[in-house]
Design a protein around this motif. Structure first.
Motif, PDB file in Angstrom:
ATOM      1  N   PRO A   1       7.096 -21.436  -9.793  1.00  0.00           N
ATOM      2  CA  PRO A   1       7.218 -22.581 -10.678  1.00  0.00           C
ATOM      3  C   PRO A   1       7.465 -23.950  -9.529  1.00  0.00           C
ATOM      4  O   PRO A   1       8.043 -22.950  -8.328  1.00  0.00           O
ATOM      5  CB  PRO A   1       8.319 -22.442 -11.444  1.00  0.00           C
ATOM      6  N   ALA A   2       7.076 -24.558  -9.440  1.00  0.00           N
ATOM      7  CA  ALA A   2       7.504 -26.118  -9.421  1.00  0.00           C
ATOM      8  C   ALA A   2       8.611 -26.079  -9.225  1.00  0.00           C
ATOM      9  O   ALA A   2       9.721 -25.830 -10.188  1.00  0.00           O
ATOM     10  CB  ALA A   2       6.311 -27.112  -9.198  1.00  0.00           C
ATOM     11  N   GLY A   3       9.268 -26.658  -8.494  1.00  0.00           N
ATOM     12  CA  GLY A   3      11.227 -27.356  -8.055  1.00  0.00           C
ATOM     13  C   GLY A   3      12.044 -26.128  -7.959  1.00  0.00           C
ATOM     14  O   GLY A   3      13.310 -26.159  -7.291  1.00  0.00           O
ATOM     15  N   LEU A   4      11.085 -24.700  -7.800  1.00  0.00           N
ATOM     16  CA  LEU A   4      12.296 -23.754  -7.221  1.00  0.00           C
ATOM     17  C   LEU A   4      11.902 -23.457  -5.550  1.00  0.00           C
ATOM     18  O   LEU A   4      10.996 -23.427  -5.386  1.00  0.00           O
ATOM     19  CB  LEU A   4      11.781 -22.504  -8.150  1.00  0.00           C
ATOM     20  N   SER A   5      12.746 -23.138  -5.131  1.00  0.00           N
ATOM     21  CA  SER A   5      12.945 -23.179  -3.548  1.00  0.00           C
ATOM     22  C   SER A   5      12.363 -21.178  -3.596  1.00  0.00           C
ATOM     23  O   SER A   5      12.373 -21.257  -4.411  1.00  0.00           O
ATOM     24  CB  SER A   5      14.459 -23.153  -3.043  1.00  0.00           C
ATOM     25  N   TRP A   6      11.889 -20.951  -2.801  1.00  0.00           N
ATOM     26  CA  TRP A   6      11.102 -19.585  -2.891  1.00  0.00           C
ATOM     27  C   TRP A   6      12.052 -19.246  -2.354  1.00  0.00           C
ATOM     28  O   TRP A   6      11.804 -17.352  -3.377  1.00  0.00           O
ATOM     29  CB  TRP A   6      10.347 -19.515  -0.714  1.00  0.00           C
ATOM     30  N   GLU A   7      13.286 -18.641  -2.445  1.00  0.00           N
ATOM     31  CA  GLU A   7      14.552 -17.758  -2.375  1.00  0.00           C
ATOM     32  C   GLU A   7      14.376 -17.445  -3.855  1.00  0.00           C
ATOM     33  O   GLU A   7      14.877 -16.869  -4.588  1.00  0.00           O
ATOM     34  CB  GLU A   7      15.857 -18.544  -1.759  1.00  0.00           C
ATOM     35  N   GLN A   8      15.097 -19.139  -4.803  1.00  0.00           N
ATOM     36  CA  GLN A   8      15.055 -19.370  -6.205  1.00  0.00           C
ATOM     37  C   GLN A   8      14.086 -18.519  -6.627  1.00  0.00           C
ATOM     38  O   GLN A   8      14.097 -17.963  -7.669  1.00  0.00           O
ATOM     39  CB  GLN A   8      15.376 -20.492  -6.660  1.00  0.00           C
ATOM     40  N   ALA A   9      12.619 -18.754  -6.061  1.00  0.00           N
ATOM     41  CA  ALA A   9      11.834 -18.061  -7.190  1.00  0.00           C
ATOM     42  C   ALA A   9      11.445 -16.177  -6.638  1.00  0.00           C
ATOM     43  O   ALA A   9      11.220 -16.189  -7.681  1.00  0.00           O
ATOM     44  CB  ALA A   9      10.327 -19.406  -6.346  1.00  0.00           C
ATOM     45  N   ALA A  10      11.937 -15.797  -6.231  1.00  0.00           N
ATOM     46  CA  ALA A  10      11.926 -14.960  -5.743  1.00  0.00           C
ATOM     47  C   ALA A  10      12.855 -13.718  -6.211  1.00  0.00           C
ATOM     48  O   ALA A  10      13.283 -12.497  -6.728  1.00  0.00           O
ATOM     49  CB  ALA A  10      12.702 -14.197  -3.983  1.00  0.00           C
ATOM     50  N   CYS A  11      14.514 -14.638  -7.209  1.00  0.00           N
ATOM     51  CA  CYS A  11      15.182 -14.345  -7.584  1.00  0.00           C
ATOM     52  C   CYS A  11      14.639 -13.682  -9.117  1.00  0.00           C
ATOM     53  O   CYS A  11      14.965 -12.772 -10.139  1.00  0.00           O
ATOM     54  CB  CYS A  11      16.400 -14.984  -8.320  1.00  0.00           C
ATOM     55  N   LEU A  12      13.563 -14.346  -9.505  1.00  0.00           N
ATOM     56  CA  LEU A  12      12.771 -14.328 -10.937  1.00  0.00           C
ATOM     57  C   LEU A  12      12.114 -13.068 -11.733  1.00  0.00           C
ATOM     58  O   LEU A  12      12.379 -12.464 -11.980  1.00  0.00           O
ATOM     59  CB  LEU A  12      11.430 -15.638 -11.136  1.00  0.00           C
ATOM     60  N   PRO A  13      10.950 -12.116 -10.310  1.00  0.00           N
ATOM     61  CA  PRO A  13      10.677 -10.745 -11.116  1.00  0.00           C
ATOM     62  C   PRO A  13      11.192 -10.226 -11.465  1.00  0.00           C
ATOM     63  O   PRO A  13      10.885  -9.345 -12.297  1.00  0.00           O
ATOM     64  CB  PRO A  13       9.471 -10.701  -9.910  1.00  0.00           C
ATOM     65  N   THR A  14      12.133  -9.301 -10.991  1.00  0.00           N
ATOM     66  CA  THR A  14      13.217  -8.572 -11.815  1.00  0.00           C
ATOM     67  C   THR A  14      14.696  -8.752 -12.647  1.00  0.00           C
ATOM     68  O   THR A  14      14.351  -8.858 -13.647  1.00  0.00           O
ATOM     69  CB  THR A  14      13.557  -7.855 -10.522  1.00  0.00           C
ATOM     70  N   ALA A  15      15.174  -9.400 -11.698  1.00  0.00           N
ATOM     71  CA  ALA A  15      16.626  -9.547 -12.492  1.00  0.00           C
ATOM     72  C   ALA A  15      16.648 -10.290 -13.656  1.00  0.00           C
ATOM     73  O   ALA A  15      16.511 -10.028 -15.341  1.00  0.00           O
ATOM     74  CB  ALA A  15      17.561  -9.721 -11.640  1.00  0.00           C
ATOM     75  N   TRP A  16      16.355 -10.999 -13.345  1.00  0.00           N
ATOM     76  CA  TRP A  16      15.794 -12.977 -14.153  1.00  0.00           C
ATOM     77  C   TRP A  16      14.848 -12.279 -15.412  1.00  0.00           C
ATOM     78  O   TRP A  16      14.497 -12.803 -16.625  1.00  0.00           O
ATOM     79  CB  TRP A  16      15.621 -14.063 -13.785  1.00  0.00           C
ATOM     80  N   LEU A  17      13.726 -11.484 -14.846  1.00  0.00           N
ATOM     81  CA  LEU A  17      13.051 -10.999 -16.050  1.00  0.00           C
ATOM     82  C   LEU A  17      13.395 -10.448 -17.453  1.00  0.00           C
ATOM     83  O   LEU A  17      13.000 -10.767 -18.122  1.00  0.00           O
ATOM     84  CB  LEU A  17      11.038  -9.937 -15.401  1.00  0.00           C
ATOM     85  N   THR A  18      14.131  -9.534 -16.667  1.00  0.00           N
ATOM     86  CA  THR A  18      15.344  -8.191 -17.525  1.00  0.00           C
ATOM     87  C   THR A  18      15.768  -8.982 -18.037  1.00  0.00           C
ATOM     88  O   THR A  18      16.064  -9.045 -19.598  1.00  0.00           O
ATOM     89  CB  THR A  18      15.930  -7.461 -16.351  1.00  0.00           C
ATOM     90  N   ALA A  19      16.475 -10.144 -17.773  1.00  0.00           N
ATOM     91  CA  ALA A  19      17.450 -10.824 -18.365  1.00  0.00           C
ATOM     92  C   ALA A  19      16.444 -11.448 -19.686  1.00  0.00           C
ATOM     93  O   ALA A  19      17.527 -11.937 -20.877  1.00  0.00           O
ATOM     94  CB  ALA A  19      18.297 -11.890 -17.545  1.00  0.00           C
ATOM     95  N   TYR A  20      15.987 -12.472 -19.309  1.00  0.00           N
ATOM     96  CA  TYR A  20      14.441 -13.092 -19.968  1.00  0.00           C
ATOM     97  C   TYR A  20      14.391 -12.855 -20.769  1.00  0.00           C
ATOM     98  O   TYR A  20      14.583 -12.355 -22.740  1.00  0.00           O
ATOM     99  CB  TYR A  20      13.466 -13.460 -19.181  1.00  0.00           C
ATOM    100  N   ARG A  21      14.051 -10.909 -21.196  1.00  0.00           N
ATOM    101  CA  ARG A  21      13.764  -9.969 -22.037  1.00  0.00           C
ATOM    102  C   ARG A  21      14.774  -9.595 -22.725  1.00  0.00           C
ATOM    103  O   ARG A  21      14.638  -9.659 -24.176  1.00  0.00           O
ATOM    104  CB  ARG A  21      12.673  -9.343 -21.799  1.00  0.00           C
ATOM    105  N   MET A  22      15.567  -9.154 -22.146  1.00  0.00           N
ATOM    106  CA  MET A  22      16.759  -8.883 -23.281  1.00  0.00           C
ATOM    107  C   MET A  22      17.362  -9.886 -24.366  1.00  0.00           C
ATOM    108  O   MET A  22      17.687  -9.652 -25.076  1.00  0.00           O
ATOM    109  CB  MET A  22      17.537  -8.585 -21.968  1.00  0.00           C
ATOM    110  N   LEU A  23      17.833 -11.403 -23.612  1.00  0.00           N
ATOM    111  CA  LEU A  23      17.510 -12.556 -24.207  1.00  0.00           C
ATOM    112  C   LEU A  23      16.979 -12.397 -25.836  1.00  0.00           C
ATOM    113  O   LEU A  23      17.160 -12.717 -26.820  1.00  0.00           O
ATOM    114  CB  LEU A  23      17.864 -13.575 -23.623  1.00  0.00           C
ATOM    115  N   PHE A  24      15.598 -12.526 -25.125  1.00  0.00           N
ATOM    116  CA  PHE A  24      14.995 -13.910 -26.036  1.00  0.00           C
ATOM    117  C   PHE A  24      13.758 -12.333 -26.698  1.00  0.00           C
ATOM    118  O   PHE A  24      13.347 -13.152 -28.099  1.00  0.00           O
ATOM    119  CB  PHE A  24      14.070 -14.243 -25.138  1.00  0.00           C
ATOM    120  N   THR A  25      13.261 -11.160 -27.003  1.00  0.00           N
ATOM    121  CA  THR A  25      12.675 -10.364 -26.766  1.00  0.00           C
ATOM    122  C   THR A  25      13.506  -9.405 -28.157  1.00  0.00           C
ATOM    123  O   THR A  25      13.025  -9.424 -29.114  1.00  0.00           O
ATOM    124  CB  THR A  25      12.238  -9.462 -25.627  1.00  0.00           C
TER     125      THR A  25
END
Ligand SMILES: NC(=O)c1ccc[n+]([C@@H]2O[C@H](COP(=O)([O-])OP(=O)(O)OC[C@H]3O[C@@H](n4cnc5c(N)ncnc54)[C@H](OP(=O)(O)O)[C@@H]3O)[C@@H](O)[C@H]2O)c1
Length: 322
Positions: free
Chosen positions: A125-149
């Motif tokens: 995603p544009a606007g995210l630092s490399w460090e922030q982008a690296a947070c998305l594929p596991t912990a953030w993805l897990t939280a996303y599916r928990m919440l919205f799916t």
């Protein structure tokens, strides 16, 4: 190349099997591509691997790590989607009984380079630092599916996030608040409760404290230590979504009577699909969400980050930088 690996395993002293140093470049299977890793986040999964959970000893040494952001061979900025399906699996990869996460069968992301199936890329995603982008594929993805799916909550609903300081938990608080949910959060630690308020929680509580009202859904990753509280916190017909059990998976009381009497739904959740990761990336970019980073550590000093996670001394994501 520089890499972080599990070389032995111990349930009681997981860091005894952690290796940080030079390792041979793994082979690139047919149809796979190599990503130059810029940043890679640490997950509790990496600690479980060192404890011997989910990673058979005959696969050691194994390069750890599930999350990464980096460059593909054409220089595109990408996220690595870490779930690898078995050959021919079609639909929801998280339902594939033979799926694996990077670092379970195939070498992981805590390295200078990682190999992944060519289809496992999502634009950074544009606007995210490399460090922030690296947070998305596991912990953030897990939280996303928990919440919205799996919790399937709607704006205005009230949720409880247990263990506010963790990677999945901080993601759930930030995503929930951005989606218009009223977020309650618990933590053992006063500073982490303050952090949860900063991240958008409406109210925070000590672990186990009585809530002012019952909630529509609980996001549970702590496990045994918070299970009874999670069951008690729900309104009749509410939903617990569980994706982890950091404190153990054998609670003192299973709470079966309360579960059936209150007609609760208990739903397991694991990672998310590549499409959910793409939607998460768009949501984060659209709302200007800045994933909470605990600290950025050079990969060569990765041991420091592992020590903090084993101690439970984490507020958001620990990220390693190449
Ligand atoms: N199913 C999946 O796909 C999936 C994906 C990601 C993670 N997980 C699992 O979810 C769990 C959380 O992962 P994570 O990466 O977010 O871990 P983490 O960053 O290490 O967070 C763990 C959090 O658990 C909380 N906690 C509360 N009571 C605890 C206790 N008695 N002992 C230990 N921790 C306690 C702590 O919060 P406070 O200090 O604020 O109380 C701590 O910050 C792990 O078990 C992980 O394996 C599963």
């Amino acid at each position: 190349m520089l890499a972080v690996a599990a070389v032995t395993q111990s349930t009681t002293d997981p860091l005894s099997g952690l290796y940080v140093g030079d390792l041979a470049e793994p082979e690139v299977p047919a149809g796979w591509v190599t990503i130059d890793v810029v940043a890679a986040a640490l997950n509790h999964h990496d600690v479980w691997s060192l404890r011997g959970v989910g990673l058979p000893a005959d696969r050691l040494p194994m390069i750890l790590g599930c999350d990464a952001a980096g460059h593909d061979a054409d220089g595109n900025e990408v996220l690595v989607y870490p779930v690898v399906s078995s050959p021919g699996w079609g639909a929801d990869v998280t339902m594939d009984p033979r799926r694996s996460l990077l670092s379970e069968i195939y070498p992981g992301t805590l390295a200078e380079r990682v190999r992944i199936p060519a289809g496992n890329l999502v634009p950074k995603p544009a606007g995210l630092s490399w460090e922030q982008a690296a947070c998305l594929p596991t912990a953030w993805l897990t939280a996303y599916r928990m919440l919205f799916t799996n919790a399937a909550v709607s704006p205005g609903d009230t949720i409880l996030v247990q263990g506010a300081g963790g990677g999945v938990a901080t993601a759930a608080i930030q995503l929930g608040a951005a989606a218009g949910l009223r977020v309650f959060a618990t933590s053992r630690d006063a500073a982490k409760r303050e952090l949860a308020l900063d991240l958008g929680a409406r109210e925070v509580f000590e672990s186990g404290a009585r809530l002012p009202e019952r909630v529509d859904a609980v996001l549970e990753t702590v496990g045994a230590a918070t299970w009874s509280h999670s069951v008690n916190a729900l309104r009749p017909g509410g939903t617990i979504v569980i994706s982890g059990a950091t404190s153990g998976d054998a609670p003192a009381k299973a709470e079966l009577t309360k579960i059936f009497f209150k007609q609760l739904r208990v739903i397991g959740s694991t990672m998310g699909t590549r499409e959910e990761l793409a939607r998460l990336a768009r949501f984060v970019a659209e709302r200007g969400i800045q994933p909470r980073i605990d600290s950025v550590i050079p990969l060569a000093e990765a041991r420091t980050g592992f020590e903090r996670m084993v101690r439970g001394d984490v507020s958001g994501k620990i990220v390693f930088r190449n």
